[in-house]
Design a protein around this motif. Sequence first.
Motif, PDB file in Angstrom:
ATOM      1  N   CYS A 517      45.056  40.860  28.843  1.00 15.20           N
ATOM      2  CA  CYS A 517      45.183  39.508  28.382  1.00 15.20           C
ATOM      3  C   CYS A 517      45.205  38.401  29.384  1.00 15.20           C
ATOM      4  O   CYS A 517      44.771  37.250  29.229  1.00 15.20           O
ATOM      5  N   GLY A 518      46.102  38.614  30.011  1.00 12.08           N
ATOM      6  CA  GLY A 518      46.270  37.889  31.489  1.00 12.08           C
ATOM      7  C   GLY A 518      45.072  37.655  32.071  1.00 12.08           C
ATOM      8  O   GLY A 518      44.859  36.436  32.266  1.00 12.08           O
ATOM      9  N   GLU A 519      44.268  38.496  32.329  1.00 15.48           N
ATOM     10  CA  GLU A 519      42.706  38.300  33.122  1.00 15.48           C
ATOM     11  C   GLU A 519      41.923  37.449  32.123  1.00 15.48           C
ATOM     12  O   GLU A 519      41.509  36.432  32.616  1.00 15.48           O
ATOM     13  N   LEU A 520      41.792  37.513  30.916  1.00 21.29           N
ATOM     14  CA  LEU A 520      40.943  36.927  29.970  1.00 21.29           C
ATOM     15  C   LEU A 520      41.520  35.350  30.085  1.00 21.29           C
ATOM     16  O   LEU A 520      40.873  34.453  30.350  1.00 21.29           O
ATOM     17  N   LEU A 521      42.733  35.210  29.882  1.00 17.94           N
ATOM     18  CA  LEU A 521      43.457  33.644  29.675  1.00 17.94           C
ATOM     19  C   LEU A 521      43.304  32.999  30.817  1.00 17.94           C
ATOM     20  O   LEU A 521      43.080  31.844  30.962  1.00 17.94           O
ATOM     21  N   SER A 522      43.592  33.632  32.034  1.00 21.47           N
ATOM     22  CA  SER A 522      43.486  33.178  33.275  1.00 21.47           C
ATOM     23  C   SER A 522      42.032  32.628  33.539  1.00 21.47           C
ATOM     24  O   SER A 522      41.810  31.445  34.130  1.00 21.47           O
ATOM     25  N   THR A 523      41.114  33.519  33.328  1.00 23.38           N
ATOM     26  CA  THR A 523      39.855  33.070  33.566  1.00 23.38           C
ATOM     27  C   THR A 523      39.195  31.824  32.667  1.00 23.38           C
ATOM     28  O   THR A 523      38.732  30.621  33.205  1.00 23.38           O
ATOM     29  N   LEU A 524      39.694  31.866  31.438  1.00 21.57           N
ATOM     30  CA  LEU A 524      39.617  30.648  30.373  1.00 21.57           C
ATOM     31  C   LEU A 524      40.187  29.481  31.007  1.00 21.57           C
ATOM     32  O   LEU A 524      39.631  28.335  30.958  1.00 21.57           O
ATOM     33  N   ARG A 525      41.297  29.522  31.423  1.00 22.19           N
ATOM     34  CA  ARG A 525      42.337  28.146  31.788  1.00 22.19           C
ATOM     35  C   ARG A 525      41.569  27.683  33.112  1.00 22.19           C
ATOM     36  O   ARG A 525      41.953  26.557  33.430  1.00 22.19           O
ATOM     37  N   GLY A 526      41.022  28.513  34.022  1.00 27.30           N
ATOM     38  CA  GLY A 526      40.457  28.343  35.240  1.00 27.30           C
ATOM     39  C   GLY A 526      38.959  27.763  35.166  1.00 27.30           C
ATOM     40  O   GLY A 526      38.332  26.993  36.437  1.00 27.30           O
ATOM     41  N   MET A 527      38.231  27.621  34.135  1.00 23.42           N
ATOM     42  CA  MET A 527      36.743  27.594  33.644  1.00 23.42           C
ATOM     43  C   MET A 527      36.691  26.182  33.814  1.00 23.42           C
ATOM     44  O   MET A 527      36.132  25.482  32.909  1.00 23.42           O
ATOM     45  N   ASP A 528      36.894  25.177  35.202  1.00 24.11           N
ATOM     46  CA  ASP A 528      36.786  23.927  35.083  1.00 24.11           C
ATOM     47  C   ASP A 528      35.180  23.532  35.690  1.00 24.11           C
ATOM     48  O   ASP A 528      34.766  24.296  36.173  1.00 24.11           O
ATOM     49  N   VAL A 529      34.733  22.425  35.192  1.00 23.86           N
ATOM     50  CA  VAL A 529      33.572  21.797  35.744  1.00 23.86           C
ATOM     51  C   VAL A 529      33.813  20.449  36.258  1.00 23.86           C
ATOM     52  O   VAL A 529      34.585  19.541  35.720  1.00 23.86           O
ATOM     53  N   LEU A 530      33.014  19.763  37.118  1.00 26.69           N
ATOM     54  CA  LEU A 530      32.785  18.580  37.607  1.00 26.69           C
ATOM     55  C   LEU A 530      31.787  18.009  37.040  1.00 26.69           C
ATOM     56  O   LEU A 530      30.613  18.437  36.844  1.00 26.69           O
ATOM     57  N   GLU A 531      32.037  16.758  36.629  1.00 22.38           N
ATOM     58  CA  GLU A 531      30.793  15.813  35.970  1.00 22.38           C
ATOM     59  C   GLU A 531      30.337  14.959  36.960  1.00 22.38           C
ATOM     60  O   GLU A 531      30.930  14.428  37.888  1.00 22.38           O
ATOM     61  N   LEU A 532      28.944  15.062  37.103  1.00 22.08           N
ATOM     62  CA  LEU A 532      28.025  14.117  37.948  1.00 22.08           C
ATOM     63  C   LEU A 532      27.261  13.346  37.173  1.00 22.08           C
ATOM     64  O   LEU A 532      26.531  13.767  36.162  1.00 22.08           O
ATOM     65  N   ALA A 542      35.388  30.280  40.245  1.00 24.38           N
ATOM     66  CA  ALA A 542      34.477  31.359  40.439  1.00 24.38           C
ATOM     67  C   ALA A 542      34.097  32.312  39.444  1.00 24.38           C
ATOM     68  O   ALA A 542      34.862  32.696  38.385  1.00 24.38           O
ATOM     69  N   ARG A 543      32.606  32.621  39.506  1.00 29.28           N
ATOM     70  CA  ARG A 543      32.176  33.453  38.817  1.00 29.28           C
ATOM     71  C   ARG A 543      32.776  34.868  38.791  1.00 29.28           C
ATOM     72  O   ARG A 543      32.572  35.335  40.269  1.00 29.28           O
ATOM     73  N   ASP A 544      33.058  35.558  37.847  1.00 26.89           N
ATOM     74  CA  ASP A 544      33.665  37.080  38.239  1.00 26.89           C
ATOM     75  C   ASP A 544      33.142  37.692  36.898  1.00 26.89           C
ATOM     76  O   ASP A 544      32.419  37.501  36.040  1.00 26.89           O
ATOM     77  N   ASP A 545      33.610  39.124  37.028  1.00 26.74           N
ATOM     78  CA  ASP A 545      33.288  39.839  35.781  1.00 26.74           C
ATOM     79  C   ASP A 545      33.640  39.428  34.457  1.00 26.74           C
ATOM     80  O   ASP A 545      33.178  39.419  33.341  1.00 26.74           O
ATOM     81  N   VAL A 546      34.955  38.764  34.323  1.00 30.31           N
ATOM     82  CA  VAL A 546      35.291  38.200  33.129  1.00 30.31           C
ATOM     83  C   VAL A 546      34.301  36.945  32.730  1.00 30.31           C
ATOM     84  O   VAL A 546      34.262  36.845  31.348  1.00 30.31           O
ATOM     85  N   ALA A 547      34.069  36.465  33.465  1.00 26.52           N
ATOM     86  CA  ALA A 547      33.285  34.937  33.104  1.00 26.52           C
ATOM     87  C   ALA A 547      31.705  35.449  32.578  1.00 26.52           C
ATOM     88  O   ALA A 547      31.254  35.138  31.627  1.00 26.52           O
ATOM     89  N   ASP A 548      31.215  36.679  33.204  1.00 23.23           N
ATOM     90  CA  ASP A 548      30.040  37.012  33.099  1.00 23.23           C
ATOM     91  C   ASP A 548      30.016  37.688  31.725  1.00 23.23           C
ATOM     92  O   ASP A 548      29.176  37.640  30.879  1.00 23.23           O
ATOM     93  N   ALA A 549      31.294  38.532  31.404  1.00 25.48           N
ATOM     94  CA  ALA A 549      31.398  39.045  30.315  1.00 25.48           C
ATOM     95  C   ALA A 549      31.357  38.041  28.924  1.00 25.48           C
ATOM     96  O   ALA A 549      30.898  38.324  27.837  1.00 25.48           O
ATOM     97  N   LEU A 550      32.160  36.816  29.160  1.00 25.35           N
ATOM     98  CA  LEU A 550      32.410  35.806  28.388  1.00 25.35           C
ATOM     99  C   LEU A 550      30.990  35.332  27.809  1.00 25.35           C
ATOM    100  O   LEU A 550      30.592  35.342  26.592  1.00 25.35           O
ATOM    101  N   ASP A 559      27.458  28.797  33.841  1.00 27.67           N
ATOM    102  CA  ASP A 559      27.830  29.479  34.976  1.00 27.67           C
ATOM    103  C   ASP A 559      26.497  29.041  36.071  1.00 27.67           C
ATOM    104  O   ASP A 559      26.211  29.755  36.922  1.00 27.67           O
ATOM    105  N   TYR A 560      25.632  28.158  35.516  1.00 34.40           N
ATOM    106  CA  TYR A 560      24.457  27.995  36.240  1.00 34.40           C
ATOM    107  C   TYR A 560      24.981  26.816  37.479  1.00 34.40           C
ATOM    108  O   TYR A 560      26.022  26.084  37.377  1.00 34.40           O
TER     109      TYR A 560
END
Length: 585
Positions: A517-532, A542-550, A559-560
Motif C-alpha cells: 500500500c505504501g509503495e502504491l500510494l507513494s507513487t501516486l502522490r509523487g506523480m507530478d507533471v510540469l505544464e509547458l 521517476a518512472r518505476d515498476d509501480v508507474a509502469d504497472a499503473l 509517462d511520455y
Amino acid sequence: MRLKVARSSKSTRLYAIKSTYDPKTKKTSSKIAAKLGTAEEAMEREGLDYDGAIAWARAEIARMTEKEAFDAAAVTIRLRPAKRMEKGARRRANAGYLFPAKVLSELGLRDMCGRIAEGQGFDFDLGEIAEHLATGSMLAPSSKLATFKWCQKLIEPPAFAEHQVYRALSVLAKHSDAIQAGLYKSSSKLRRRRTGVLYYDCANYFFEIGCADEDGDRRYGVSKEHRPSPIVQMGLFVDADGVPLAFRIAPGNASEQTTLKPLERTIMEEFGESRFVACTDAGLSSKDNRLFSTEGGRAFVTAQSIKKMKTELREWALDPAGWRLSGSDAVYDLREAGEVETWERVLHKEKRAKDDEGFERRCVATFSFKRMEYRASMCERQAERAAAKAAKGAKAAERRSPNDPARLLCVEHVTAEGELADRAVASLDESKVAEEARCDGLSCIATSLEDDPADVIAVNKRRWRIEECFRTMKAELKARPACLSRADGIRGHFLTCFVALLVYRLMDERLGHKFTCGELLSTLRGMDVLELSGEGWVPAYARDDVADALHDAFGFRTDYEIVTNRQMGKVLTAAHSAKVRSTKR
C-alpha cells in the motif's frame, strides 16, 4: 510509407512498405512495416469493391504515416532568462489522482450522488466533491481544508468552494447507507464479490479536539491506543477477499459487541445478502450476536478465549490427547507427537458445548508447534519485561491492559514471616507464567457450521484481512485524528475514508497485489507533471515498476517525455469514462 500490392492466383495481399535512408552507407532500403491482409478480406469486412479495398489500404497507410510523424515530432520551447514568470501562475500539478478517479468513474459514485442531489437545489456538484474527498483521503490525507487546497494542485482544479465541502459532508452522511449499497452493486460489475463469508471487526478513532459530545458519537471510551482523547467506533464488514462491504459509526463509549447486529441488518436489507457466515474475533463473540447470526440460514465463526472458557471446556482444550490432522484418521498425543512430522501443520479436535440456556455451539480447538514456539518466545520476553517492572516497585505493577506484562506479577504486603509490611513488594509470579505457557500454540474457534474442521479453521485464519484494512485506514489513509466536530461531518468523513479504502483495494487487485500500500500510494502522490504553456505536460516523477504497472492496467499513459495537450485531453477523457475495465474472475 507506401502501398505494395502482391497478386497471386488465390489472393491479392496488401503491405505497408517503409523506405529508410542510411546516411553512412548512402543507401536506401525498404522493409514491410505492416501486413494489411488481403484485398478480398477487406472487401468482405468493409463491404467494398476492389477499388474501394485499395483506397481503404491507402487511407490506413496515410493514418500510420501521420501517427509515426506525430510520435517522432520534437517540441521546441523557447524560454527567456530575463523574463519573470507570471505571478500566481501554476506550473506543477498532480496526475496520480487520475488512476483512483478512473476506479471511481467505473463505480459510478458521481451518478449516485447526482441522483441524491436531484431536486435538492444545491449550488455545488455533490458527486464532484465526493470524488475529490475520496481521492484526497488516499493521496493527501489531512483535514478537509488541507484536502481542498490540495485539490487546487490537480491537472483539473475543481470548481467547488471550501464551505461547500462541509455542506456536502452532511449530505453524504445522511445518505451513507444508500451510497454503500450502491458501491457494493457497482463493484460487483468490476469483480466477483465473495460474500459467502463476511469478516467483521470494530476499531476506534480519536480526535484532536479534547472534549466529548453530550449526545453525539464523539465520547470518552476505552481507547485501544490508551489515549485520553474522545473517540468514535467504526464497525466494518469486508468480504472473503478483504474488499470493504459496509461500515457504521457508533459512539465511543458503546460496547463494541452492540455494533454488529445493526450493520448485519443493513447488509440484509440494503445489500440483499441474506445468507452468509459472519466471522469475528473473541471480543465480539457475545451470545446475543451468535444467536442473531444463526437466524435465516446464516452462521457464525468466532475466535474464543481459552482462558475465559468454563473449567470443563478449558481442560478439554488443554488436554494433550485426542488431536487429529485433516485427511488422516490418526489420533495424536501432543506429548508424543513428532514436531518434525507436524511442524507446519495444524492439529485439531472438536467438541459440542451448550451454555446454561441450552444454546449449542461447536468448538474446534487447534494446536501448532510452530505457533507454540512463537508464543513461548513472546511469553519469555514479556516475563523479562514484567521482572523489569517489578524492580521499579509495586506501583509499576499496575495493569493498564489485558496484555500488559504486569499481569505476570504478584504484589505482597507482608514479610516472609507473615508480618504486615508497610511497603508492598512486586515480584514475578512463576505460577502465572506457567499457566500462560499451557496455552502456547493453542487456540479455539466456536461455530454453528457443520463443515469439515479444516474449512472452519481456514475461514477463521483469514481474519487478518480485516485487520489489514484497519491498518491501511489508520496508517496510510490517516483516518485519525479526525478534525471535525459535527456528528454529520464526522460520519461524512468516515464515508470518504471507506470509499478511499474500497478504491485502494480494487486498484491493488487490478495490479495483481504486486506492491505494498505504501509503495502504491507513494507513487501516486509523487506523480507530478510540469505544464509547458501552450504545449503540454512534462512528467516530473521517476518512472518505476509501480508507474509502469499503473499505466498498463488502466490503459492510459502520462509517462511520455512530453504529454501534449491533445494527448492529455484523451487521458482525461479515459480517466473519467465510466466504461468498465473488467477484472471479474
